[in-house]
Design a protein around this motif. Structure first.
Motif, PDB file in Angstrom:
ATOM      1  N   ASN A   1     -16.643 -17.869 -57.485  1.00  0.00           N
ATOM      2  CA  ASN A   1     -17.954 -17.442 -56.964  1.00  0.00           C
ATOM      3  C   ASN A   1     -18.810 -18.654 -56.623  1.00  0.00           C
ATOM      4  OD1 ASN A   1     -17.364 -14.728 -57.346  1.00  0.00           O
ATOM      5  ND2 ASN A   1     -19.299 -14.286 -58.380  1.00  0.00           N
ATOM      6  N   VAL A   2     -18.857 -19.617 -57.541  1.00  0.00           N
ATOM      7  CA  VAL A   2     -19.687 -20.800 -57.326  1.00  0.00           C
ATOM      8  C   VAL A   2     -19.204 -21.557 -56.090  1.00  0.00           C
ATOM      9  CG1 VAL A   2     -20.318 -23.054 -58.306  1.00  0.00           C
ATOM     10  CG2 VAL A   2     -20.343 -21.013 -59.764  1.00  0.00           C
ATOM     11  N   GLU A   3     -17.884 -21.716 -55.971  1.00  0.00           N
ATOM     12  CA  GLU A   3     -17.324 -22.445 -54.815  1.00  0.00           C
ATOM     13  C   GLU A   3     -17.662 -21.737 -53.507  1.00  0.00           C
ATOM     14  OE1 GLU A   3     -16.066 -25.394 -54.775  1.00  0.00           O
ATOM     15  OE2 GLU A   3     -16.279 -25.479 -56.948  1.00  0.00           O
ATOM     16  N   LEU A   4     -17.494 -20.417 -53.499  1.00  0.00           N
ATOM     17  CA  LEU A   4     -17.731 -19.678 -52.247  1.00  0.00           C
ATOM     18  C   LEU A   4     -19.224 -19.697 -51.876  1.00  0.00           C
ATOM     19  CD1 LEU A   4     -16.572 -18.087 -49.915  1.00  0.00           C
ATOM     20  CD2 LEU A   4     -16.623 -16.032 -51.328  1.00  0.00           C
ATOM     21  N   ILE A   5     -20.087 -19.601 -52.874  1.00  0.00           N
ATOM     22  CA  ILE A   5     -21.536 -19.643 -52.597  1.00  0.00           C
ATOM     23  C   ILE A   5     -21.889 -21.005 -51.980  1.00  0.00           C
ATOM     24  CG2 ILE A   5     -23.824 -19.753 -53.695  1.00  0.00           C
ATOM     25  CD1 ILE A   5     -22.719 -17.587 -55.697  1.00  0.00           C
ATOM     26  N   ARG A   6     -21.293 -22.058 -52.533  1.00  0.00           N
ATOM     27  CA  ARG A   6     -21.562 -23.414 -52.021  1.00  0.00           C
ATOM     28  C   ARG A   6     -21.088 -23.537 -50.566  1.00  0.00           C
ATOM     29  NH1 ARG A   6     -18.692 -27.905 -51.830  1.00  0.00           N
ATOM     30  NH2 ARG A   6     -16.918 -27.051 -52.993  1.00  0.00           N
ATOM     31  N   LEU A   7     -19.850 -23.120 -50.302  1.00  0.00           N
ATOM     32  CA  LEU A   7     -19.301 -23.233 -48.946  1.00  0.00           C
ATOM     33  C   LEU A   7     -20.030 -22.335 -47.954  1.00  0.00           C
ATOM     34  CD1 LEU A   7     -15.451 -23.229 -49.630  1.00  0.00           C
ATOM     35  CD2 LEU A   7     -16.885 -25.172 -48.993  1.00  0.00           C
ATOM     36  N   ALA A   8     -20.431 -21.155 -48.418  1.00  0.00           N
ATOM     37  CA  ALA A   8     -21.074 -20.185 -47.516  1.00  0.00           C
ATOM     38  C   ALA A   8     -22.361 -20.768 -46.943  1.00  0.00           C
ATOM     39  CB  ALA A   8     -21.365 -18.880 -48.259  1.00  0.00           C
ATOM     40  N   GLY A   9     -23.143 -21.412 -47.801  1.00  0.00           N
ATOM     41  CA  GLY A   9     -24.405 -21.984 -47.339  1.00  0.00           C
ATOM     42  C   GLY A   9     -24.164 -23.163 -46.418  1.00  0.00           C
ATOM     43  N   GLN A  10     -23.181 -23.969 -46.795  1.00  0.00           N
ATOM     44  CA  GLN A  10     -22.885 -25.202 -46.075  1.00  0.00           C
ATOM     45  C   GLN A  10     -22.271 -24.939 -44.696  1.00  0.00           C
ATOM     46  OE1 GLN A  10     -21.054 -27.750 -49.106  1.00  0.00           O
ATOM     47  NE2 GLN A  10     -19.479 -28.184 -47.595  1.00  0.00           N
ATOM     48  N   ASP A  11     -21.311 -24.019 -44.646  1.00  0.00           N
ATOM     49  CA  ASP A  11     -20.515 -23.849 -43.433  1.00  0.00           C
ATOM     50  C   ASP A  11     -20.804 -22.559 -42.666  1.00  0.00           C
ATOM     51  OD1 ASP A  11     -19.392 -26.174 -44.239  1.00  0.00           O
ATOM     52  OD2 ASP A  11     -17.578 -25.273 -45.069  1.00  0.00           O
TER      53      ASP A  11
ATOM     54  N   THR B   1     -28.278 -15.908 -50.003  1.00  0.00           N
ATOM     55  CA  THR B   1     -28.799 -15.906 -48.637  1.00  0.00           C
ATOM     56  C   THR B   1     -27.980 -16.904 -47.828  1.00  0.00           C
ATOM     57  OG1 THR B   1     -30.979 -15.517 -49.545  1.00  0.00           O
ATOM     58  CG2 THR B   1     -30.898 -16.175 -47.256  1.00  0.00           C
ATOM     59  N   VAL B   2     -27.402 -16.450 -46.723  1.00  0.00           N
ATOM     60  CA  VAL B   2     -26.636 -17.344 -45.860  1.00  0.00           C
ATOM     61  C   VAL B   2     -27.287 -17.314 -44.483  1.00  0.00           C
ATOM     62  CG1 VAL B   2     -24.367 -17.866 -44.867  1.00  0.00           C
ATOM     63  CG2 VAL B   2     -24.510 -16.762 -47.104  1.00  0.00           C
ATOM     64  N   ALA B   3     -27.697 -18.490 -44.009  1.00  0.00           N
ATOM     65  CA  ALA B   3     -28.377 -18.617 -42.716  1.00  0.00           C
ATOM     66  C   ALA B   3     -29.511 -17.596 -42.603  1.00  0.00           C
ATOM     67  CB  ALA B   3     -27.362 -18.457 -41.576  1.00  0.00           C
ATOM     68  N   GLY B   4     -30.277 -17.471 -43.666  1.00  0.00           N
ATOM     69  CA  GLY B   4     -31.443 -16.592 -43.643  1.00  0.00           C
ATOM     70  C   GLY B   4     -31.115 -15.110 -43.775  1.00  0.00           C
ATOM     71  N   GLN B   5     -29.849 -14.802 -43.987  1.00  0.00           N
ATOM     72  CA  GLN B   5     -29.442 -13.389 -44.036  1.00  0.00           C
ATOM     73  C   GLN B   5     -28.942 -13.060 -45.443  1.00  0.00           C
ATOM     74  OE1 GLN B   5     -25.609 -12.603 -42.376  1.00  0.00           O
ATOM     75  NE2 GLN B   5     -26.224 -10.708 -41.378  1.00  0.00           N
ATOM     76  N   ILE B   6     -29.247 -11.862 -45.922  1.00  0.00           N
ATOM     77  CA  ILE B   6     -28.794 -11.475 -47.258  1.00  0.00           C
ATOM     78  C   ILE B   6     -27.290 -11.242 -47.259  1.00  0.00           C
ATOM     79  CG2 ILE B   6     -28.878  -9.578 -48.935  1.00  0.00           C
ATOM     80  CD1 ILE B   6     -31.887  -9.449 -48.192  1.00  0.00           C
ATOM     81  N   ALA B   7     -26.637 -11.775 -48.271  1.00  0.00           N
ATOM     82  CA  ALA B   7     -25.184 -11.609 -48.374  1.00  0.00           C
ATOM     83  C   ALA B   7     -24.822 -11.422 -49.844  1.00  0.00           C
ATOM     84  CB  ALA B   7     -24.484 -12.844 -47.802  1.00  0.00           C
ATOM     85  N   VAL B   8     -23.596 -10.994 -50.050  1.00  0.00           N
ATOM     86  CA  VAL B   8     -23.126 -10.749 -51.406  1.00  0.00           C
ATOM     87  C   VAL B   8     -21.821 -11.510 -51.596  1.00  0.00           C
ATOM     88  CG1 VAL B   8     -22.071  -8.944 -52.848  1.00  0.00           C
ATOM     89  CG2 VAL B   8     -24.250  -8.510 -51.729  1.00  0.00           C
ATOM     90  N   VAL B   9     -21.690 -12.188 -52.743  1.00  0.00           N
ATOM     91  CA  VAL B   9     -20.396 -12.741 -53.107  1.00  0.00           C
ATOM     92  C   VAL B   9     -19.824 -11.835 -54.196  1.00  0.00           C
ATOM     93  CG1 VAL B   9     -19.219 -14.664 -54.248  1.00  0.00           C
ATOM     94  CG2 VAL B   9     -20.790 -15.104 -52.374  1.00  0.00           C
ATOM     95  N   LEU B  10     -18.718 -11.213 -53.855  1.00  0.00           N
ATOM     96  CA  LEU B  10     -18.086 -10.245 -54.751  1.00  0.00           C
ATOM     97  C   LEU B  10     -16.878 -10.929 -55.393  1.00  0.00           C
ATOM     98  CD1 LEU B  10     -17.646  -7.280 -55.689  1.00  0.00           C
ATOM     99  CD2 LEU B  10     -16.488  -6.874 -53.531  1.00  0.00           C
TER     100      LEU B  10
END
Ligand code: BT5
Length: 255
Positions: free
Chosen positions: A12-22, A121-130
């Motif tokens: 979860n932590v890894e995906l949250i980090r990558l999601a914001g970055q990329d 929040t990814v690129a200003g949009q609400i998202a969920v990491v499941l």
């Protein structure tokens, strides 16, 4: 897109980090069989020896998700539990498989999967990491609590090699998850129209049972679980008074 990691702290932590970055796309998957700092809910930990279990996190950022849809996004953790439950049931024919609300899959009352969802929040949009963890080939001694089990302990028929075994479980989960996610999004996040409310309710082992609910802050309620409301909260009947529970731990009591 799927990222397979040889090792990860928490997927979860890894995906949250990558999601914001990329700015990753919807349904990006980050998975490993070697998660060394797995997180449970409420600050607890999720533990599994290397190569014995799968840790899978999926980024869900449906188009059009906006702040006023946040209550409906509360269905996504339940959708994850349903997808895991269907995966386990595919592999085990004779056991009772279902979900203890909100999303622990139990096989004959023993925990085999856990789900942790985080709102981001990814690129200003609400998202969920499941994030979901599933015990694949642990022995009883390798499990952190007595009341847990793995696919192997339950006698699942799995491919012989580790890679094929992990592939089979990962593919089954992603297939069920994607099926229900697409239905939910296509129905504009409506749990009734998508059929998700019915599917989750039918698959929920908690409904109809006497339970103890341990609420955040440690208050407790005793009652009978009678159903789910429109946002996926558990409805409890305690001596004739109805309570809705949005978070907490449920203990199934004997009938
Ligand atoms: C959960 O929390 O069950 C959510 C677990 C989510 C794990 C996934 S793996 C992929 C993603 N990345 C993460 O970092 N996390 C997610 P909770 O309901 O709080 O249950 C945690 C409790 O389950 C622990 O306190 C232990 O008692 C027990 N537990 C820990 N590891 C277990 C395991 N492998 N099997 C069964 N029970 C376990």
């Amino acid at each position: 897109m799927l990222v397979w990691a040889a090792e990860a702290g928490s997927t979860n932590v890894e995906l949250i980090r990558l999601a914001g970055q990329d700015n990753l796309p919807d349904f990006t998957v980050y998975a490993t069989a070697n998660q060394v700092a797995g997180k449970g809910r409420a600050g607890r930990v999720w533990e599994a020896p290397a190569d014995s279990a799968l840790a899978i996190s999926v980024l869900l950022r449906p188009n059009g998700a906006s702040a006023n849809l946040v209550p409906n996004l509360g269905w996504l953790p339940l959708l994850g539990g349903l997808a895991m439950s269907l995966t386990v049931a595919d592999l085990l024919e004779s056991q009772t498989v279902g979900v203890k609300w909100p999303n622990d899959v139990l096989v004959d009352d023993r925990k085999i999967t856990g789900v942790l969802t985080e709102l981001v929040t990814v690129a200003g949009q609400i998202a969920v990491v499941l994030g979901a963890g599933i015990n694949v080939s642990q022995s009883q001694e390798q499990l952190p609590i007595a009341n847990a089990t793995s696919l192997q302990i339950e006698g699942a028929v799995l491919p012989a090699t580790l890679d094929e075994r992990l592939d089979a479980v990962l593919a089954a989960y992603l297939t069920h998850l994607s099926h229900w996610y697409q239905r939910f999004v296509a129905a504009d996040f409506d749990p009734a129209v998508s059929g998700l409310l019915d599917a989750v309710s039918q698959n929920c082992l908690t409904i109809g049972r006497p339970v103890r609910a341990i609420l955040p802050g440690d208050a407790e309620l005793l009652g009978t679980a009678v159903g789910l409301d429109a946002t996926g909260r558990l409805i409890l009947d305690a001596a004739g008074t109805r309570h809705t529970i949005s978070a907490g731990d449920i203990v199934h009591l004997r009938h």
